[in-house]
Write a protein that holds these residues in place. Structure first.
Motif, PDB file in Angstrom:
ATOM      1  N   GLY A 199     -36.304  49.783 -36.351  1.00 42.95           N
ATOM      2  CA  GLY A 199     -34.958  50.338 -36.504  1.00 42.95           C
ATOM      3  C   GLY A 199     -34.937  51.809 -36.863  1.00 42.95           C
ATOM      4  N   VAL A 200     -36.093  52.500 -36.722  1.00 41.72           N
ATOM      5  CA  VAL A 200     -36.145  53.924 -37.071  1.00 41.72           C
ATOM      6  C   VAL A 200     -35.303  54.752 -36.107  1.00 41.72           C
ATOM      7  N   CYS A 201     -35.480  54.548 -34.812  1.00 44.91           N
ATOM      8  CA  CYS A 201     -34.703  55.309 -33.820  1.00 44.91           C
ATOM      9  C   CYS A 201     -33.217  54.997 -33.923  1.00 44.91           C
ATOM     10  N   GLY A 202     -32.870  53.718 -34.180  1.00 50.60           N
ATOM     11  CA  GLY A 202     -31.462  53.360 -34.348  1.00 50.60           C
ATOM     12  C   GLY A 202     -30.852  54.065 -35.538  1.00 50.60           C
ATOM     13  N   GLY A 203     -31.592  54.145 -36.663  1.00 48.95           N
ATOM     14  CA  GLY A 203     -31.078  54.852 -37.830  1.00 48.95           C
ATOM     15  C   GLY A 203     -30.955  56.345 -37.598  1.00 48.95           C
ATOM     16  N   MET A 204     -31.939  56.940 -36.919  1.00 51.78           N
ATOM     17  CA  MET A 204     -31.870  58.381 -36.624  1.00 51.78           C
ATOM     18  C   MET A 204     -30.716  58.678 -35.673  1.00 51.78           C
ATOM     19  N   GLY A 218     -25.932  61.227 -34.781  1.00 56.14           N
ATOM     20  CA  GLY A 218     -24.874  61.024 -33.794  1.00 56.14           C
ATOM     21  C   GLY A 218     -25.384  61.058 -32.377  1.00 56.14           C
ATOM     22  N   VAL A 219     -26.606  60.573 -32.156  1.00 53.92           N
ATOM     23  CA  VAL A 219     -27.233  60.576 -30.838  1.00 53.92           C
ATOM     24  C   VAL A 219     -27.480  59.132 -30.423  1.00 53.92           C
ATOM     25  N   ASP A 220     -27.393  58.877 -29.118  1.00 47.14           N
ATOM     26  CA  ASP A 220     -27.666  57.530 -28.626  1.00 47.14           C
ATOM     27  C   ASP A 220     -29.127  57.170 -28.922  1.00 47.14           C
ATOM     28  N   PRO A 221     -29.376  56.035 -29.564  1.00 48.40           N
ATOM     29  CA  PRO A 221     -30.761  55.656 -29.884  1.00 48.40           C
ATOM     30  C   PRO A 221     -31.658  55.556 -28.658  1.00 48.40           C
TER      31      PRO A 221
END
Length: 535
Positions: A127-132, A137-140
């Motif tokens: 879930g690192v990319c989802g949190g970033m 405010g960028v699409d994961p």
């Protein structure tokens, strides 16, 4: 002095004064009435309470106080949203939200800072990319593509960075943390909106999945597989039950027949399978029991043992028959009746056995001393007499140097005596016979001693010892024993015949020679004890 209360909010314990407690209680009751008691409402209330506990914890750490004040509650209510905002109708609520978004939007964004979390709802691995994506405010998906490109370009060198972020960045567990991850205030409205969006998303995904052809086909295949598996297991279970039932029937029938044969007839089973008991083919329980149990108690004990052993065997036979033929019976009534009879039999066996044990409480010894009439004898020859039972008896039980034999259709109780050699205090050879027995009293034990029959023959300087002593017909075994001591004067000798190995017992000598090596030799009595005389 103000009254304080101790409360528990979302697992955290706080101290709160009376005015703050009343205001917070009213606030939570109004929220509870608004959101209802369904699963979605309970989840919203749980997240709201978690956020309130976080705000109170922050207040305590900043102001260094341990009691929640009324002003703190007012501040929390203002941040979470006032109760009247949630008691209005849906249309008015929407209008209020639209009106307040413009006015409070700029201040909210200024006050609320985004925080980095791992997004568990949009994760592939950690879930690192989802949190970033939520933080920036960028699409994961874009971030994941960038990560894959970097992994390829750096030959995997960026992987430790991802793992480090996975470990260091906390996971957004609560709704408040998910809102904070997106830079939104964790108010009641936002928490409610976030949870409803999650529920709506899950319902839509599930509805889409159920309407698909793959779901219907998979469900149909799973149903067919389940029915087939159930049918196969049911057939296998029936086969196993029948096999076990047949085994129980055979075991119960053979065991019951063998037991009854041993108790009543006492021949066929032991003859067919003597290895099961270690006893002879003519082992007859009532006949042997007469030597150990009083006549008055034997019948009662045999009947009790018949029920004690027979009922479990009948139960095994019954269960096996029912498993094979599957008939219906009142199992409870049969079980309780059989259990009652079995318990009565068990108590009877215990009571009768204890009564028989009492017959062993006392022991009596009777000594019989005889001088050998051989004044000029320098050497006394000790030999074993003839074994009158070696040709026509079948030995089928041994117990403490005693045996029950069968001779001409009658059972006889025999025992092996023990022979010892000691120094005599006189100038004569003396033979001492000690007879021992037990009984319920000293008088009874003495009566049992008198039932012992033992003989030896004296012919000049030779003594012939009978290899057995016997009990009179009808006598019981009560640890009867016979010990023979030959007393030898100092300076005189004894000769131990080879056959005496059967009855000699721990004869002491100066050379500490084993009993088996003493036979076939002459032994002279010295002041120190027996000494081998080679002459």
């Amino acid at each position: 002095m103000k009254k304080t209360f101790t409360i528990n909010i979302s697992g955290s314990v706080f101290h709160i004064d009376e005015e703050a407690y009343q205001k917070l209680q009213n606030y939570l009751q109004m929220l509870n009435a608004h959101f209802g008691s369904d699963e979605e409402g309970r989840e919203i209330l749980q997240d709201i309470e978690t956020r309130i506990a976080e705000l109170f914890s922050e207040k305590m750490s900043k102001e260094d106080k341990n009691v929640i004040l009324e002003s703190w509650v007012d501040d929390v209510i203002s941040r979470m949203g006032k109760p009247e905002d949630f008691m209005e109708g849906e249309e008015e609520e929407e209008e209020t939200e639209k009106a307040t978004e413009g006015a409070a939007g700029s201040t909210a964004t200024n006050k609320i800072k985004r925080r980095m979390y791992r997004d568990p709802d949009h994760r592939v691995l950690g879930g690192v990319c989802g949190g970033m994506g939520a933080y920036f405010g960028v699409d994961p998906v874009v971030l994941r593509i960038i990560c894959f490109v970097l992994i390829f370009l750096t030959s995997g060198a960026i992987i430790p960075v991802y793992l480090l972020l996975w470990i260091a960045v906390p996971k957004a567990k609560t709704t408040a943390q998910r809102l904070e991850m997106r830079g939104q205030e964790a108010t009641v409205s936002n928490i409610e909106k976030s949870i409803k969006e999650e529920v709506t998303e899950v319902k839509a995904s599930y509805k889409k999945f159920r309407s698909s052809d793959s779901y219907n086909k998979g469900r149909e295949q799973v149903g067919r597989f389940g029915e087939m598996t159930y049918s196969v297991l049911r057939v296998l279970l029936k086969v196993v039950v029948v096999i076990v039932g047949v085994g129980l029937i055979l075991f119960g029938f053979v065991g019951l027949l063998s037991f009854l044969t041993s108790m009543i007839v006492g021949h066929s089973f032991m003859e067919a399978a003597p290895w099961l008991s270690g006893l002879g083919p003519e082992f007859h329980v009532p006949g042997v029991a007469n030597y150990f149990i009083s006549a008055g108690s034997l019948t009662i004990l045999l009947v009790a043992i018949a029920f004690l052993v027979g009922i479990p065997l009948l139960g095994i036979l019954f269960v096996g028959t029912k498993m094979v033929f599957r008939f219906k019976t009142n199992n409870k009534l049969i079980f309780l009746g059989a259990l009652g009879v079995w318990l009565v039999a068990l108590v009877t066996v215990i009571v009768v056995s204890l009564a028989q044990v009492d017959d062993y409480s006392k022991q009596t010894t009777v000594n019989e001393s005889n001088v050998v009439s051989c004044e000029d004898c320098e050497t006394l020859y000790l030999k074993l007499g003839d074994d009158n039972y070696s040709q026509n008896y079948y030995d089928y039980m041994d117990l403490d140097r005693m045996k029950v034999i069968s001779e001409n259709g009658e059972t006889i109780l025999l025992g092996n005596p023990r022979l010892d050699v000691e120094s005599s205090s006189t100038d004569d050879f003396v033979i001492l016979i000690r007879k021992k027995a037990r009984g319920g009293s000293s008088e009874e034990a003495k009566d049992h001693v008198e039932e012992i029959v033992y003989r030896y023959d004296v012919k000049d300087s030779t003594i012939y010892f009978n290899p057995y002593y016997r009990l009179e017909q009808g006598s019981r075994w009560l640890q009867q024993e016979v010990d023979i001591t030959v007393k030898v004067p100092e300076g005189k000798r004894v000769y131990l015949d080879d056959d005496l190995i059967k009855i000699i017992y721990d004869i002491e000598n100066v050379s500490n020679t084993w009993d088996g090596d003493m036979v076939g030799k002459y032994w002279r009595m010295t002041p120190l004890g027996l000494e081998e005389d080679p002459s």
